[in-house]
Design an enzyme around this catalytic site. Structure first.
Site, mmCIF file in Angstrom:
data_model
loop_
_atom_site.group_PDB
_atom_site.id
_atom_site.type_symbol
_atom_site.label_atom_id
_atom_site.label_comp_id
_atom_site.label_asym_id
_atom_site.label_seq_id
_atom_site.Cartn_x
_atom_site.Cartn_y
_atom_site.Cartn_z
ATOM 1 N N CYS A 265 45.237 37.721 39.657
ATOM 2 C CA CYS A 265 45.228 39.180 39.870
ATOM 3 C C CYS A 265 46.511 39.738 40.494
ATOM 4 C CB CYS A 265 44.028 39.609 40.692
ATOM 5 S SG CYS A 265 42.687 38.442 40.755
ATOM 6 N N GLN A 312 41.745 29.899 33.572
ATOM 7 C CA GLN A 312 40.789 31.004 33.496
ATOM 8 C C GLN A 312 41.123 31.869 32.302
ATOM 9 O OE1 GLN A 312 41.241 33.186 37.210
ATOM 10 N NE2 GLN A 312 39.023 33.206 37.358
ATOM 11 N N ASP A 314 41.248 35.134 31.938
ATOM 12 C CA ASP A 314 41.198 36.208 32.911
ATOM 13 C C ASP A 314 41.621 37.517 32.254
ATOM 14 O OD1 ASP A 314 40.813 37.148 35.401
ATOM 15 O OD2 ASP A 314 42.563 36.187 36.309
ATOM 16 N N HIS A 316 42.220 41.896 33.397
ATOM 17 C CA HIS A 316 42.087 42.992 34.337
ATOM 18 C C HIS A 316 42.142 44.296 33.580
ATOM 19 C CE1 HIS A 316 43.482 39.683 36.963
ATOM 20 N NE2 HIS A 316 42.459 40.130 37.664
ATOM 21 N N HIS A 442 37.928 42.975 37.277
ATOM 22 C CA HIS A 442 38.311 41.602 36.931
ATOM 23 C C HIS A 442 37.283 41.119 35.914
ATOM 24 C CE1 HIS A 442 40.556 41.108 40.819
ATOM 25 N NE2 HIS A 442 39.611 41.918 41.246
HETATM 26 ZN ZN LIG Z 1 41.333 39.123 39.003
#
Ligand SMILES: [Zn+2]
Ligand SMILES: [Zn+2]
Length: 573
Positions: A265, A312, A314, A316, A442
């Site tokens: 992040c 991950q 991931d 955002h 997230h």
């Molecule tokens: Zn995050």
């Protein structure tokens, strides 16, 4: 009932063996365990004897008695009992909390409870296994013996669960990972660190290619970010405060402290902050296959499911408050599409709401929680609410999927964040020309590629559908004479984009078929003199057996169709 059965199990062990030191005996999702230290080394051969003693205690209908003690009394009692682990557990109970013991006949245990009224209420149980387990999960602590068991309200449920366990054992991804040559871990390298072999890596690259393509299609952009970052970054993000225990010790570079990233992040936020952002740019949706490192206790590491380094998937999402609801519905729809593509259509959710200690205004929490709820309801995903179960920085949804043998896996997380945009002072310029805080979400969809792969291996029992199979087809020449033709056939399939090998061994074709079945190859192309003469191949499917002889174009078309549909319209497994 399970926790009460754990007490009964401990009581039985104390009746049967000398010098038993007790630790804890919690109920788990599917059963319970109890950690002991005793001179006798427990083995499955001891189980019938322990079970017999447990049945005796159950038939005696012994009451569970709750006893309240002061700290001093509790300490004196445990000293008298000679229970050193329990003394440590007692010391961990926060000051001011009520200290209780539960007595069941001659067996007494420091325990929060609650318990059944008496042992006669226990319906069914069975001992499962015994394993070493470190006190507090720490390698430097003494190794205890953990006795695993389970119990259900109805004997029928117990039988079903045992059948599922039996099936799960066959599908264990650690076992299949070895047998199918997919991945390994090495003591020389360290625990919880995965090495992907060519066959595993091939499946991973297909998963990742699909993942990238679907993200671009859904309006995401993809990022790559560093693996380490300076201490001040993690101070700003707050990770050094609230996430410290999961982070590895820092390394020194030019006199500055750098940390391995446990999350992606803060890096994505740096990229956000390289420009002044306008409301016209939002929502910004950025995803990364980001490799992170998190400390996990040695005792909880488990194959691909609990590791110390993982990638991950991931993402955002930065959006305006007005966009939040629509974005959330898109995330949910997207998640369902991806999970279905991988063969998981049974999806349920947990909605975790505002805890006592939380940052962000209550109205924002409510608005965000409602957006999550609406997304679940509009997509028809059954969910349970976990009141107060959210992180301090925002509400979240956890998705669970059910695998082929009915086990549930917690997989995706969609997490609101009212904390990081503040901490990093993120802004966008609104229609009013003023700076505003964006909303941040997230989102990990598959969770981690490692864990997802472990789940996938178990879901398919290693028999991947055609689009994912590392080796999609194997050409099996009947004799040496068809070898040249076999190469031609393999080449034609490769040219059409398939992953194909030729079994060149001097074996009977029956043995070659058996091997291909063991290797879980979706298709076999058997070539004899007749097939060569007619420019055909006898097609065999791993699941359906002999399908008959076809020309190569027909075979290519058939396999292409199956790849395109991801096997979802075919009968699989
Ligand atoms: Zn995050
Ligand atoms: Zn208890």
């Amino acid at each position: 009932m399970r926790h009460s059965t754990a007490h009964v199990m401990a009581a039985a062990v104390c009746r049967l063996y000398d010098d038993v030191q007790l630790d804890i005996g919690p109920a788990t999702e599917n059963g319970f365990y109890y950690d002991f230290d005793l001179p006798h080394r427990l083995t499955p051969e001891d189980f019938p004897r322990i079970e017999e003693e447990m049945n005796r205690i159950i038939s005696e209908k012994i009451p569970f008695e709750r006893l309240e003690f002061t700290r001093a009394e509790a300490e004196a009692k445990l000293r008298e009992m000679g229970q050193t682990f329990k003394l440590e557990r007692l010391a961990e109970i926060p000051e001011g909390e009520t200290i209780t013991f539960y007595r069941c006949g001659e067996f007494m245990d420091l325990c929060r409870g609650p318990h059944l009224e008496h042992t006669g209420q226990i319906k069914s149980f069975t001992l499962l296994s015994v394993a070493g387990s470190y006190f507090h999960g720490l390698e430097t602590n003494p190794m205890l013996q953990r006795l695993y068991a389970t119990g259900f309200l109805h004997p029928k449920e117990l039988r079903q669960y045992l059948a599922q366990l039996e099936e799960a054992k066959k599908r264990d991804h650690r076992k299949l990972g070895r047998e199918l040559d997919l991945f390994s871990m090495h003591e020389e390298v360290g625990a919880g660190l995965i090495h992907w072999h060519p066959r595993g890596a091939r499946v991973r690259s297909i998963i990742e290619d699909f993942w990238r393509q679907e993200h671009y299609r859904a309006g995401y952009e993809l990022l790559y970010t560093p693996h380490i970052g300076q201490a001040n970054l993690w101070e700003t993000s707050g990770h050094l405060g609230f996430y410290n225990e999961s982070m590895y010790a820092p390394m020194d570079i030019d006199g500055k402290e750098y940390y391995l990233k446990p999350m992606n992040c803060p890096f994505h936020i740096q990229i956000y902050k390289t420009h002044k952002r306008s409301y016209r740019e939002l929502p910004i949706k950025w995803a990364e296959l980001g490799t992170v490192y998190r400390y996990e206790k040695a005792g909880v590491l488990h194959g691909l499911l609990r590791v110390r380094g993982f990638t991950q998937d991931d993402a955002h999402i930065y959006c305006t408050p007005e966009q939040m609801e629509a974005e959330f519905k898109k995330i949910m729809k997207f998640a369902i599409t991806i999970w279905k593509a991988f063969g998981f259509s049974n999806i349920t959710a947990y909605l975790a709401t505002r805890p006592e200690k939380a940052v962000g205004e209550v109205e924002r929490w409510e608005q965000a929680t409602n957006a999550l709820r609406d997304a679940l309801e509009s997509e028809g995903v059954p969910y349970e609410v976990d009141p107060g179960g959210g992180a301090f920085y925002g509400p979240k949804i956890d998705l669970k999927v059910k695998d082929a043998i009915g086990r549930e896996w917690q997989v995706s997380t969609f997490q609101f964040d009212f904390n990081l945009p503040d901490r990093f002072d993120m802004t966008y310029i609104g229609e009013d020309g003023q700076a505003h805080r964006p909303y941040m979400i997230h989102r990990a969809l598959l969770g981690s590629i490692e864990r997802f792969f472990g789940i996938l291996v178990e879901h398919y029992a290693g028999a991947f559908p055609l689009w994912l199979a590392p080796e999609q087809a194997r050409v099996l020449p009947l004799t040496e004479k068809q070898m040249a033709y076999a190469e031609t056939v393999a080449e034609a399939l490769r040219a059409a984009g398939f992953r194909v090998t030729v079994d060149q061994r001097q074996e009977k074709v029956g043995a070659k078929i058996r091997q291909a079945q063991l290797d879980k190859i979706p298709y076999m192309l058997v070539l004899g003199p007749r097939e060569e003469e007619q420019g055909q191949a006898a097609l065999r499917s791993r699941t359906a057996g002999d399908l008959g002889a076809f020309g190569l174009p027909d075979i290519i078309e058939r396999l292409s169709r199956e790849v395109d549909s991801k096997g979802l319209d075919a009968e699989n497994n």
